[in-house]
Design a protein around this motif. Structure first.
Motif, PDB file in Angstrom:
ATOM      1  N   PRO A 128      13.199  18.259   4.053  1.00 49.89           N
ATOM      2  CA  PRO A 128      12.822  17.001   4.300  1.00 49.89           C
ATOM      3  C   PRO A 128      13.195  16.274   2.706  1.00 49.89           C
ATOM      4  CG  PRO A 128      11.478  18.309   5.114  1.00 49.89           C
ATOM      5  CD  PRO A 128      12.308  19.387   4.302  1.00 49.89           C
ATOM      6  N   ARG A 129      13.517  15.110   2.819  1.00 53.59           N
ATOM      7  CA  ARG A 129      13.474  14.145   1.258  1.00 53.59           C
ATOM      8  C   ARG A 129      13.141  12.843   1.490  1.00 53.59           C
ATOM      9  NH1 ARG A 129      19.108  12.573  -1.772  1.00 53.59           N
ATOM     10  NH2 ARG A 129      18.733  10.786  -0.279  1.00 53.59           N
ATOM     11  N   LEU A 130      12.283  12.579   0.631  1.00 55.17           N
ATOM     12  CA  LEU A 130      11.486  11.393   0.479  1.00 55.17           C
ATOM     13  C   LEU A 130      12.199  10.438  -0.761  1.00 55.17           C
ATOM     14  CD1 LEU A 130       9.640   8.869   1.498  1.00 55.17           C
ATOM     15  CD2 LEU A 130       7.874  10.138   0.085  1.00 55.17           C
ATOM     16  N   ILE A 131      12.293   9.294  -0.482  1.00 55.70           N
ATOM     17  CA  ILE A 131      12.899   8.401  -1.745  1.00 55.70           C
ATOM     18  C   ILE A 131      12.208   6.966  -1.694  1.00 55.70           C
ATOM     19  CG2 ILE A 131      14.846   6.895  -2.680  1.00 55.70           C
ATOM     20  CD1 ILE A 131      16.685   8.839  -1.811  1.00 55.70           C
ATOM     21  N   ILE A 132      11.137   6.818  -2.531  1.00 57.46           N
ATOM     22  CA  ILE A 132      10.825   5.332  -2.804  1.00 57.46           C
ATOM     23  C   ILE A 132      11.078   4.798  -3.959  1.00 57.46           C
ATOM     24  CG2 ILE A 132       8.360   4.213  -3.079  1.00 57.46           C
ATOM     25  CD1 ILE A 132       7.152   6.551  -1.826  1.00 57.46           C
ATOM     26  N   ASP A 133      11.794   3.888  -3.945  1.00 56.57           N
ATOM     27  CA  ASP A 133      12.518   3.236  -5.056  1.00 56.57           C
ATOM     28  C   ASP A 133      12.302   1.638  -4.754  1.00 56.57           C
ATOM     29  OD1 ASP A 133      13.868   2.837  -7.476  1.00 56.57           O
ATOM     30  OD2 ASP A 133      15.520   3.670  -6.596  1.00 56.57           O
ATOM     31  N   TYR A 134      12.659   0.817  -5.899  1.00 53.21           N
ATOM     32  CA  TYR A 134      12.682  -0.631  -5.661  1.00 53.21           C
ATOM     33  C   TYR A 134      13.621  -1.422  -6.294  1.00 53.21           C
ATOM     34  CZ  TYR A 134      10.332  -0.843 -10.334  1.00 53.21           C
ATOM     35  OH  TYR A 134       9.966  -0.503 -11.744  1.00 53.21           O
ATOM     36  N   LYS A 135      13.861  -2.582  -6.148  1.00 55.50           N
ATOM     37  CA  LYS A 135      14.652  -3.435  -6.888  1.00 55.50           C
ATOM     38  C   LYS A 135      13.860  -4.810  -7.196  1.00 55.50           C
ATOM     39  CE  LYS A 135      16.857  -4.325  -2.381  1.00 55.50           C
ATOM     40  NZ  LYS A 135      17.936  -3.742  -1.597  1.00 55.50           N
ATOM     41  N   THR A 136      14.285  -5.423  -8.121  1.00 55.85           N
ATOM     42  CA  THR A 136      13.516  -6.595  -8.664  1.00 55.85           C
ATOM     43  C   THR A 136      14.532  -7.882  -8.690  1.00 55.85           C
ATOM     44  OG1 THR A 136      14.031  -6.493 -10.993  1.00 55.85           O
ATOM     45  CG2 THR A 136      11.928  -5.391  -9.878  1.00 55.85           C
ATOM     46  N   GLU A 137      13.984  -9.018  -8.622  1.00 56.12           N
ATOM     47  CA  GLU A 137      14.896 -10.491  -8.676  1.00 56.12           C
ATOM     48  C   GLU A 137      14.042 -11.306  -9.428  1.00 56.12           C
ATOM     49  OE1 GLU A 137      15.381 -12.615  -5.186  1.00 56.12           O
ATOM     50  OE2 GLU A 137      13.779 -11.923  -4.161  1.00 56.12           O
ATOM     51  N   LYS A 138      14.657 -12.128 -10.411  1.00 58.75           N
ATOM     52  CA  LYS A 138      14.016 -13.312 -10.963  1.00 58.75           C
ATOM     53  C   LYS A 138      14.492 -14.654 -10.424  1.00 58.75           C
ATOM     54  CE  LYS A 138      11.949 -11.478 -14.864  1.00 58.75           C
ATOM     55  NZ  LYS A 138      10.399 -11.612 -15.007  1.00 58.75           N
ATOM     56  N   GLN A 139      13.475 -15.238  -9.959  1.00 58.68           N
ATOM     57  CA  GLN A 139      13.960 -16.610  -9.342  1.00 58.68           C
ATOM     58  C   GLN A 139      13.094 -17.831 -10.140  1.00 58.68           C
ATOM     59  OE1 GLN A 139      16.128 -17.276  -7.024  1.00 58.68           O
ATOM     60  NE2 GLN A 139      16.409 -15.387  -6.236  1.00 58.68           N
ATOM     61  N   GLU A 140      13.482 -18.797 -10.053  1.00 59.29           N
ATOM     62  CA  GLU A 140      13.022 -19.947 -10.883  1.00 59.29           C
ATOM     63  C   GLU A 140      11.425 -20.080 -10.161  1.00 59.29           C
ATOM     64  OE1 GLU A 140      15.141 -23.741 -10.866  1.00 59.29           O
ATOM     65  OE2 GLU A 140      13.348 -24.542 -11.299  1.00 59.29           O
ATOM     66  N   GLY A 141      10.531 -20.120 -11.086  1.00 56.34           N
ATOM     67  CA  GLY A 141       9.157 -19.929 -10.612  1.00 56.34           C
ATOM     68  C   GLY A 141       8.448 -18.689 -10.098  1.00 56.34           C
ATOM     69  N   TYR A 142       9.115 -17.654  -9.947  1.00 55.97           N
ATOM     70  CA  TYR A 142       8.599 -16.404  -9.230  1.00 55.97           C
ATOM     71  C   TYR A 142       9.542 -15.289  -9.399  1.00 55.97           C
ATOM     72  CZ  TYR A 142      11.277 -17.108  -5.062  1.00 55.97           C
ATOM     73  OH  TYR A 142      12.430 -17.308  -4.154  1.00 55.97           O
ATOM     74  N   MET A 183      13.432   8.228   4.411  1.00 59.52           N
ATOM     75  CA  MET A 183      13.238   9.816   4.509  1.00 59.52           C
ATOM     76  C   MET A 183      13.962  10.314   5.564  1.00 59.52           C
ATOM     77  SD  MET A 183       9.295   9.292   6.405  1.00 59.52           S
ATOM     78  CE  MET A 183       8.600   8.235   5.364  1.00 59.52           C
ATOM     79  N   GLY A 184      14.541  11.696   5.351  1.00 61.11           N
ATOM     80  CA  GLY A 184      15.773  12.241   6.141  1.00 61.11           C
ATOM     81  C   GLY A 184      15.341  13.504   5.620  1.00 61.11           C
ATOM     82  N   LEU A 185      16.352  14.577   6.611  1.00 54.04           N
ATOM     83  CA  LEU A 185      16.615  15.867   6.414  1.00 54.04           C
ATOM     84  C   LEU A 185      17.960  16.163   5.664  1.00 54.04           C
ATOM     85  CD1 LEU A 185      14.944  16.967   9.720  1.00 54.04           C
ATOM     86  CD2 LEU A 185      13.947  17.074   7.703  1.00 54.04           C
ATOM     87  N   TYR A 186      18.100  17.040   4.837  1.00 58.66           N
ATOM     88  CA  TYR A 186      19.257  17.273   4.211  1.00 58.66           C
ATOM     89  C   TYR A 186      19.591  18.857   4.105  1.00 58.66           C
ATOM     90  CZ  TYR A 186      19.070  12.506   3.094  1.00 58.66           C
ATOM     91  OH  TYR A 186      19.204  10.888   3.209  1.00 58.66           O
ATOM     92  N   ASN A 187      20.707  19.207   4.220  1.00 60.88           N
ATOM     93  CA  ASN A 187      21.340  20.640   4.155  1.00 60.88           C
ATOM     94  C   ASN A 187      21.506  20.969   2.718  1.00 60.88           C
ATOM     95  OD1 ASN A 187      23.723  19.835   3.561  1.00 60.88           O
ATOM     96  ND2 ASN A 187      24.584  20.309   5.552  1.00 60.88           N
ATOM     97  N   GLU A 188      21.973  22.295   2.305  1.00 59.34           N
ATOM     98  CA  GLU A 188      21.884  22.461   0.939  1.00 59.34           C
ATOM     99  C   GLU A 188      23.141  22.148   0.318  1.00 59.34           C
ATOM    100  OE1 GLU A 188      22.190  26.857   0.931  1.00 59.34           O
ATOM    101  OE2 GLU A 188      20.321  27.181   1.411  1.00 59.34           O
ATOM    102  N   GLU A 189      24.039  21.381   1.156  1.00 59.59           N
ATOM    103  CA  GLU A 189      25.231  20.729   0.650  1.00 59.59           C
ATOM    104  C   GLU A 189      25.137  19.289   0.381  1.00 59.59           C
ATOM    105  OE1 GLU A 189      25.990  23.247   2.985  1.00 59.59           O
ATOM    106  OE2 GLU A 189      26.474  24.311   1.162  1.00 59.59           O
ATOM    107  N   GLY A 190      23.659  18.953   0.513  1.00 59.16           N
ATOM    108  CA  GLY A 190      23.442  17.412   0.195  1.00 59.16           C
ATOM    109  C   GLY A 190      23.750  16.637   1.514  1.00 59.16           C
ATOM    110  N   GLU A 191      24.053  17.134   2.573  1.00 64.31           N
ATOM    111  CA  GLU A 191      24.403  16.472   3.652  1.00 64.31           C
ATOM    112  C   GLU A 191      23.248  16.034   4.610  1.00 64.31           C
ATOM    113  OE1 GLU A 191      29.007  18.415   4.164  1.00 64.31           O
ATOM    114  OE2 GLU A 191      27.154  19.224   5.192  1.00 64.31           O
TER     115      GLU A 191
END
Ligand code: NI
Length: 426
Positions: free
Chosen positions: A113-127, A136-144
């Motif tokens: 089992p593998r969990l990724i939590i990540d984020y992206k950001t954006e700058k807009q006028e005023g905010y 989250m998913g399941l991966y084998n040894e070959e990363g598949e």
């Protein structure tokens, strides 16, 4: 005596040093020889690369293997308690979800089992905006493997990283307007989980429901009361020399109309159509040259629609979303090409035929009811005069003058590839 004590001290020191060295060497050897856990191996061989170029807050990043699972966790620290708490609560929620997910994996399943939590950001006028997402998913040894569960949540912040609500992002009264828009579908912004803005698309999310609204519609919309009667006044064949007067007349009563304009006239009256649009009215397509589409080749039908859409976009900055074909003619071949809502009418004032303000006034006052789409033409002075005579009485009866899109919105109708005549209340 002193010398012996020193010797003993030295001996103890030496032994301790040797023991320490042996432990360190032992540990190094152990880690060199020992096979890392499958989770560690997966992380070593197929690492996830966190997204780059985050411009909001300070990034906290961590990746580790624990209980046979891989964790990649990145989130922003904003130095604002409320915002940090909200983001922290969301990452906790995801981690809990992941624990349950990993525990649910069958024992004989050797995938990791593998969990990724990540984020992206954006700058807009005023905010600025943060989209925190997980997979989250399941991966084998070959990363598949692939993400089997995913989700995201958006956070909007002002210059001091204070969390913004819909009014903060879209402007004053947006929450009020959106709640009115949602009233028919029995949804409310009060129990909404989050919202996101991408271009013109405003996505509102509840625990088990999603709704997409147009940012433009919210920004331009008026405060319409869905409990009160409403009608869509529509004006064909313009723009022309009376366009501004029609827009001003509607504005006097806090209302808006839908102008089904011809592309060729838009080219000649670009300033007029822009004025009408900027007053909050809806500009829709009546095609380029007013041909009877039922007897045209499909290429001509397509060109009539496309050219009009481009002309309207050039003049107003927005593409039309509604079409009314000339004479209301749209057989199934034409409808296939329109590929969207085609708007007819439920009240035909025949203003083009009688050209009589008194007759128009009589028609409006006697025939119009809640939910009607009323057909008029904006190229006749008699139409303007007739509307001017009737509109005050209609307003006094409680009618709100809304655009066709607003009428559909407030009556809970999703525009589809179909022909619409009216939007009566249930
Ligand atoms: Ni027409």
């Amino acid at each position: 005596m002193r010398r012996r004590r020193n010797d003993t001290k030295r001996l103890v020191g030496c032994t301790a040093a040797i023991l320490l060295l042996a432990t360190v060497i032992g540990l190094i050897v152990y880690f060199l020889i020992a096979d890392p856990s499958p989770a560690k191996k997966l992380m070593r061989d197929y690492p996830y690369s966190f997204l780059q170029e985050k411009t909001v807050g300070a990034e906290k990043q961590d990746s580790f293997a624990k209980d046979g699972s891989c964790f990649y966790i990145a989130y922003p620290k904003l130095k604002n308690n409320a915002a940090d708490e909200k983001i922290g609560a969301y990452t906790d929620e995801i981690r809990e979800k992941f624990t349950a997910y990993a525990e649910g994996v069958a024992e004989e399943d050797e995938r990791i089992p593998r969990l990724i939590i990540d984020y992206k950001t954006e700058k807009q006028e005023g905010y600025s905006g943060i989209t925190l997402f997980y997979e989250m998913g399941l991966y084998n040894e070959e990363g598949e493997g692939k993400a089997e569960e995913s989700g995201e949540r958006c956070f909007y912040l002002d210059a001091d990283n204070k969390l913004l609500d819909l009014d903060g992002v879209l402007g004053e009264d947006s929450i009020k307007k959106i709640d009115l828009m949602l009233k028919y579908s029995k949804l409310s912004t009060a129990d909404m989980i989050d919202f996101s803005v991408k271009g013109d698309e405003l996505k509102l999310r509840w625990a088990d429901e999603e709704k997409i609204l147009s940012v433009n519609a919210v920004e331009r919309g008026s405060l319409i009361d869905p409990e009160k009667p409403m009608i869509a006044l529509t004006f064909d064949d313009g723009p022309g020399k009376y366009s501004r007067e029609f827009a001003d007349l509607l504005a006097e009563y806090g209302g808006h109309g839908t102008f089904f304009v011809l592309g060729i006239n838009v080219l000649n009256f670009a300033d007029e159509v822009k004025y009408v649009y900027e007053m909050g009215n809806e500009i829709a397509s009546h095609t380029m040259r007013h041909k009877n589409l039922n007897i045209q080749s499909s290429a001509t039908v397509q060109a009539e629609l496309d050219e009009a859409a481009e002309a309207i976009h050039d003049a107003t900055g927005a593409y039309p979303t509604l079409v009314r074909t000339p004479y209301g003619n749209a057989n199934s071949a034409v409808m296939d090409i329109i590929d969207g809502p085609m708007i007819k009418w439920s009240v035909d004032t025949l203003d083009w035929q009688h050209r009589d303000p008194a007759k128009l006034e009589q028609c409006l006052l006697e025939e119009v009811k809640d939910g009607d789409i009323v057909l008029m033409h904006e190229i006749y002075e008699s139409t303007y005069d007739g509307l001017k005579r009737a509109i005050g009485t209609l307003a006094a009866k409680g009618y709100q003058f809304v655009t066709v899109s607003e009428l559909m919105q407030y009556r809970g109708i999703e525009p589809e590839q179909d022909i619409y005549f009216s939007c009566y209340p249930d």
